[in-house]
Design a protein around this motif. Structure first.
Motif, mmCIF file in Angstrom:
data_model
loop_
_atom_site.group_PDB
_atom_site.id
_atom_site.type_symbol
_atom_site.label_atom_id
_atom_site.label_comp_id
_atom_site.label_asym_id
_atom_site.label_seq_id
_atom_site.Cartn_x
_atom_site.Cartn_y
_atom_site.Cartn_z
ATOM 1 N N GLN A 77 -8.881 -12.192 -0.157
ATOM 2 C CA GLN A 77 -9.974 -13.089 -0.570
ATOM 3 C C GLN A 77 -11.074 -12.333 -1.296
ATOM 4 O O GLN A 77 -11.785 -12.883 -2.113
ATOM 5 C CB GLN A 77 -10.594 -13.730 0.664
ATOM 6 N N GLU A 78 -11.204 -11.067 -0.961
ATOM 7 C CA GLU A 78 -12.269 -10.241 -1.521
ATOM 8 C C GLU A 78 -11.831 -9.609 -2.852
ATOM 9 O O GLU A 78 -12.551 -8.818 -3.443
ATOM 10 C CB GLU A 78 -12.602 -9.173 -0.465
ATOM 11 N N GLY A 79 -10.600 -9.931 -3.283
ATOM 12 C CA GLY A 79 -10.117 -9.410 -4.565
ATOM 13 C C GLY A 79 -9.388 -8.077 -4.460
ATOM 14 O O GLY A 79 -9.152 -7.407 -5.460
ATOM 15 N N TYR A 80 -9.026 -7.687 -3.254
ATOM 16 C CA TYR A 80 -8.264 -6.436 -3.074
ATOM 17 C C TYR A 80 -6.765 -6.758 -3.034
ATOM 18 O O TYR A 80 -6.355 -7.720 -2.391
ATOM 19 C CB TYR A 80 -8.638 -5.759 -1.764
ATOM 20 N N THR A 81 -5.961 -5.929 -3.689
ATOM 21 C CA THR A 81 -4.506 -6.114 -3.586
ATOM 22 C C THR A 81 -3.887 -4.894 -2.894
ATOM 23 O O THR A 81 -4.364 -3.771 -3.052
ATOM 24 C CB THR A 81 -3.852 -6.270 -4.979
ATOM 25 N N PRO A 82 -2.792 -5.135 -2.130
ATOM 26 C CA PRO A 82 -2.170 -4.009 -1.417
ATOM 27 C C PRO A 82 -1.433 -3.079 -2.387
ATOM 28 O O PRO A 82 -0.929 -3.517 -3.414
ATOM 29 C CB PRO A 82 -1.178 -4.696 -0.479
ATOM 30 N N ILE A 83 -1.364 -1.809 -2.040
ATOM 31 C CA ILE A 83 -0.715 -0.820 -2.901
ATOM 32 C C ILE A 83 0.046 0.147 -1.985
ATOM 33 O O ILE A 83 -0.369 0.391 -0.847
ATOM 34 C CB ILE A 83 -1.790 -0.097 -3.761
ATOM 35 N N ARG A 84 1.185 0.659 -2.476
ATOM 36 C CA ARG A 84 1.995 1.546 -1.627
ATOM 37 C C ARG A 84 1.560 3.005 -1.675
ATOM 38 O O ARG A 84 1.802 3.770 -0.750
ATOM 39 C CB ARG A 84 3.458 1.467 -2.043
ATOM 40 N N GLU A 85 0.964 3.391 -2.830
ATOM 41 C CA GLU A 85 0.584 4.810 -2.949
ATOM 42 C C GLU A 85 -0.861 4.992 -2.530
ATOM 43 O O GLU A 85 -1.769 4.529 -3.223
ATOM 44 C CB GLU A 85 0.720 5.263 -4.398
ATOM 45 N N MET A 86 -1.064 5.702 -1.428
ATOM 46 C CA MET A 86 -2.440 5.822 -0.934
ATOM 47 C C MET A 86 -3.324 6.603 -1.894
ATOM 48 O O MET A 86 -4.528 6.402 -1.959
ATOM 49 C CB MET A 86 -2.451 6.439 0.462
ATOM 50 N N SER A 87 -2.733 7.516 -2.692
ATOM 51 C CA SER A 87 -3.547 8.345 -3.586
ATOM 52 C C SER A 87 -4.189 7.516 -4.701
ATOM 53 O O SER A 87 -5.143 7.949 -5.325
ATOM 54 C CB SER A 87 -2.692 9.457 -4.187
ATOM 55 N N LYS A 88 -3.657 6.305 -4.923
ATOM 56 C CA LYS A 88 -4.225 5.471 -5.998
ATOM 57 C C LYS A 88 -5.135 4.363 -5.468
ATOM 58 O O LYS A 88 -5.671 3.584 -6.250
ATOM 59 C CB LYS A 88 -3.086 4.843 -6.803
ATOM 60 N N ALA A 89 -5.284 4.278 -4.161
ATOM 61 C CA ALA A 89 -6.021 3.149 -3.589
ATOM 62 C C ALA A 89 -7.531 3.339 -3.688
ATOM 63 O O ALA A 89 -8.026 4.466 -3.677
ATOM 64 C CB ALA A 89 -5.621 2.969 -2.126
ATOM 65 N N ASP A 90 -8.251 2.220 -3.770
ATOM 66 C CA ASP A 90 -9.718 2.270 -3.705
ATOM 67 C C ASP A 90 -10.185 2.356 -2.256
ATOM 68 O O ASP A 90 -11.300 2.797 -1.984
ATOM 69 C CB ASP A 90 -10.319 1.011 -4.340
ATOM 70 N N ALA A 91 -9.351 1.870 -1.347
ATOM 71 C CA ALA A 91 -9.715 1.935 0.072
ATOM 72 C C ALA A 91 -8.469 2.215 0.901
ATOM 73 O O ALA A 91 -7.394 1.683 0.612
ATOM 74 C CB ALA A 91 -10.350 0.616 0.509
ATOM 75 N N ILE A 92 -8.631 3.068 1.904
ATOM 76 C CA ILE A 92 -7.528 3.364 2.826
ATOM 77 C C ILE A 92 -7.973 2.942 4.222
ATOM 78 O O ILE A 92 -9.037 3.351 4.684
ATOM 79 C CB ILE A 92 -7.201 4.876 2.832
ATOM 80 N N PHE A 93 -7.129 2.110 4.859
ATOM 81 C CA PHE A 93 -7.466 1.664 6.217
ATOM 82 C C PHE A 93 -6.370 2.058 7.183
ATOM 83 O O PHE A 93 -5.191 2.051 6.837
ATOM 84 C CB PHE A 93 -7.604 0.136 6.270
ATOM 85 N N VAL A 94 -6.778 2.386 8.397
ATOM 86 C CA VAL A 94 -5.779 2.597 9.439
ATOM 87 C C VAL A 94 -6.186 1.764 10.650
ATOM 88 O O VAL A 94 -7.318 1.844 11.131
ATOM 89 C CB VAL A 94 -5.592 4.107 9.754
ATOM 90 N N ASN A 95 -5.262 0.890 11.058
ATOM 91 C CA ASN A 95 -5.498 0.065 12.240
ATOM 92 C C ASN A 95 -4.877 0.805 13.426
ATOM 93 O O ASN A 95 -3.680 1.071 13.445
ATOM 94 C CB ASN A 95 -4.880 -1.328 12.044
ATOM 95 N N THR A 96 -5.718 1.148 14.396
ATOM 96 C CA THR A 96 -5.349 2.177 15.373
ATOM 97 C C THR A 96 -5.102 1.635 16.782
ATOM 98 O O THR A 96 -5.510 0.525 17.115
ATOM 99 C CB THR A 96 -6.504 3.194 15.472
ATOM 100 N N CYS A 97 -4.469 2.489 17.587
ATOM 101 C CA CYS A 97 -4.128 2.153 18.971
ATOM 102 C C CYS A 97 -4.643 3.260 19.886
ATOM 103 O O CYS A 97 -4.581 4.431 19.522
ATOM 104 C CB CYS A 97 -2.607 2.051 19.071
ATOM 105 N N ALA A 98 -5.138 2.887 21.062
ATOM 106 C CA ALA A 98 -5.696 3.883 21.977
ATOM 107 C C ALA A 98 -4.987 3.882 23.329
ATOM 108 O O ALA A 98 -5.440 4.509 24.274
ATOM 109 C CB ALA A 98 -7.193 3.608 22.182
ATOM 110 N N ILE A 99 -3.855 3.187 23.417
ATOM 111 C CA ILE A 99 -3.257 2.929 24.724
ATOM 112 C C ILE A 99 -2.842 4.217 25.449
ATOM 113 O O ILE A 99 -2.992 4.328 26.651
ATOM 114 C CB ILE A 99 -2.084 1.911 24.613
#
Ligand code: 5AD
Ligand code: SF4
Length: 436
Positions: free
Chosen positions: A28-50
């Motif tokens: 919705q914010e105009g971001y599209t997913p990309i496979r190569e992290m080196s070309k991304a404008d943003a990198i996110f990691v959804n994490t686990c602490a279990i």
């Protein structure tokens, strides 16, 4: 301008579902997913602490993201989810390259924070909410078979080993109307299987609607072929729930039923609120009401104070129940939890030894259970191509076992009758039955 993001997800199905929500917002914010992290404008990691191990993996990924940022200083790095909650102070001190830290109840603000981050201030929001259920946001799902639908969030059970009540906060349920609307949307988007999700899925309670009623309402949605749910707590598995499961063809004959330990003394110390006798009784009731039900479990070995006798009790219950499959874990001491303060922690060698013995036993049970299906005809939903051969499909039985079989003329998303011919261990092999 169109921007791109790269997202990695760790941990449980709830995190997978949360990532789909986040992807919906990013799109919705105009971001599209990309496979190569080196070309991304943003990198996110959804994490686990279990467990500590889960955190270790994320730390090593963050090291890599840091290298990417050295070549591309403009990239925004975001740590999301349970570990954000748990490690925000550590991250701020030791990982200054992380720009955004958002806990599981703060995703809604991500688009706003992305815009604000243009000023390059660190943004940390790990506030937990008593109300947030994201009920008005539609997740962005990949075209597929199964749609995860989150029905409640958080946990109030406070098992003494578990960090979840601290990272995900208080239990709250989502309104039935928005759940049914999402299920209907998923069906019209082509999904045939619905998996209802929650940290404690069967504690669902919204006004006068409890989990069994919700299941019935989902089963009544036209076009839903299969319904699964995870993870329940044994305390809230009632006769009413089993009756609803038994009386609806579309609700799968399978249950994840976490034992954790087979020793009453350890169960008490874990604050699990049931005894092994009660657990066994519930298993009997399940098998009586739903013959051929597949039962999987979670077991922890080496909880503080666990003696060899306690561990034997766990092996005994496993042998008595004969689980179809089990996720087995070495106890991992977690911050904030009660058990981390117990002084009688078990050595790593002992935990490893018990884990290996448990895995060996479970392997026998899984094989035995799978052998019992040989000759039977199972209804299998075709989900994907087999990893080992392009001429074979892989799909799951109602009872949640993977079956590999020749493609013939069948297609993905179809449910076909498959005769089971063999098993090599975890999965089954079979062939489609014609004119059945
Ligand atoms: N150590 C080991 N296993 C754990 N689990 C939860 N907390 C811990 C811990 N501290 C396991 C439980 C739970 C599953 C999701 O993870 O078995 O059911
Ligand atoms: Fe953790 Fe227990 Fe809650 Fe499950 S029920 S999330 S194990 S505290």
């Amino acid at each position: 301008m169109n921007k791109s993001y790269y997202l990695e997800t760790y941990g449980c199905q709830m995190n997978v579902a949360d990532s789909e929500l986040i992807e919906g917002m990013l799109s919705q914010e105009g971001y599209t997913p990309i496979r190569e992290m080196s070309k991304a404008d943003a990198i996110f990691v959804n994490t686990c602490a279990i467990r500590e191990h889960a955190e270790g993996k994320v730390h090593s990924r963050l090291g890599l993201f840091n290298k990417v940022k050295r070549d591309n200083p403009g990239v925004i790095i975001g740590v999301l989810g349970c570990m954000a909650q748990n490690l925000k102070d550590e991250l701020l001190v030791n990982k200054p390259y992380v720009d955004i830290i958002l806990g599981p109840d703060a995703y809604r603000k991500l688009p706003d924070y992305l815009r604000r981050n243009e000023k390059k201030n660190h943004i940390v929001d790990t506030k937990l909410s008593r109300f947030e259920v994201y009920d008005d946001l539609f997740p962005s799902r990949k075209q597929g078979i199964n749609a995860w639908v989150s029905i409640m969030r958080g946990c109030d059970k406070f098992c003494t080993f578990c960090i979840v009540p601290f990272t995900r906060g208080r239990e709250r349920s989502r309104g039935i109307d928005s759940i049914i609307a999402e299920v209907s949307q998923a069906v019209s988007d082509g999904f045939v299987e619905i998996t209802l999700l929650g940290q404690n899925v069967n504690s669902y309670q919204y006004d006068s609607v409890g989990f069994p009623k919700l299941l019935e309402a989902v089963a009544a949605v036209e076009g839903v072929h299969r319904i699964r749910y995870t993870s329940p707590h044994p305390q809230d598995v009632t006769e009413e729930l089993l009756d609803v499961m038994a009386s609806h063809e579309s609700i799968c004959n399978s249950i994840h039923f976490p034992l954790q330990s087979g020793s009453d003394r350890i169960l008490k110390r874990m604050n699990r609120t049931y005894t092994k006798e009660h657990f066994n009784h519930q298993v009997d009731m399940m098998r009586e009401k739903i013959p051929h039900i597949g039962i999987s479990t979670d077991i922890i070995v080496g909880f503080p104070g666990e003696t060899e006798t306690d561990f034997q009790d766990t092996l005994d219950v496993a042998s008595q129940v004969q689980f179809d499959s089990a996720f087995t874990f070495k106890y991992s001491a977690r911050p904030y939890t009660k058990a981390v303060e117990y002084e009688d922690q078990i050595s790593e060698e002992e935990k490893q030894d018990r884990l290996e013995r448990l895995i060996l036993l479970q392997r026998e049970h899984t094989l035995e259970k799978n052998k019992k299906t040989i000759g039977s005809i199972q209804s299998v939903l075709i989900e994907k191509e087999s990893k080992k051969s392009t001429s074979q499909w892989a799909g799951r039985t109602d009872s949640n076992k993977w079956v590999i079989f020749p493609k013939e003329n069948a297609a993905i998303k179809e449910t076909v009758p498959v005769q089971i011919l063999n098993t090599s261990g975890i999965s089954l092999q079979g062939k489609i039955v014609h004119n059945h």
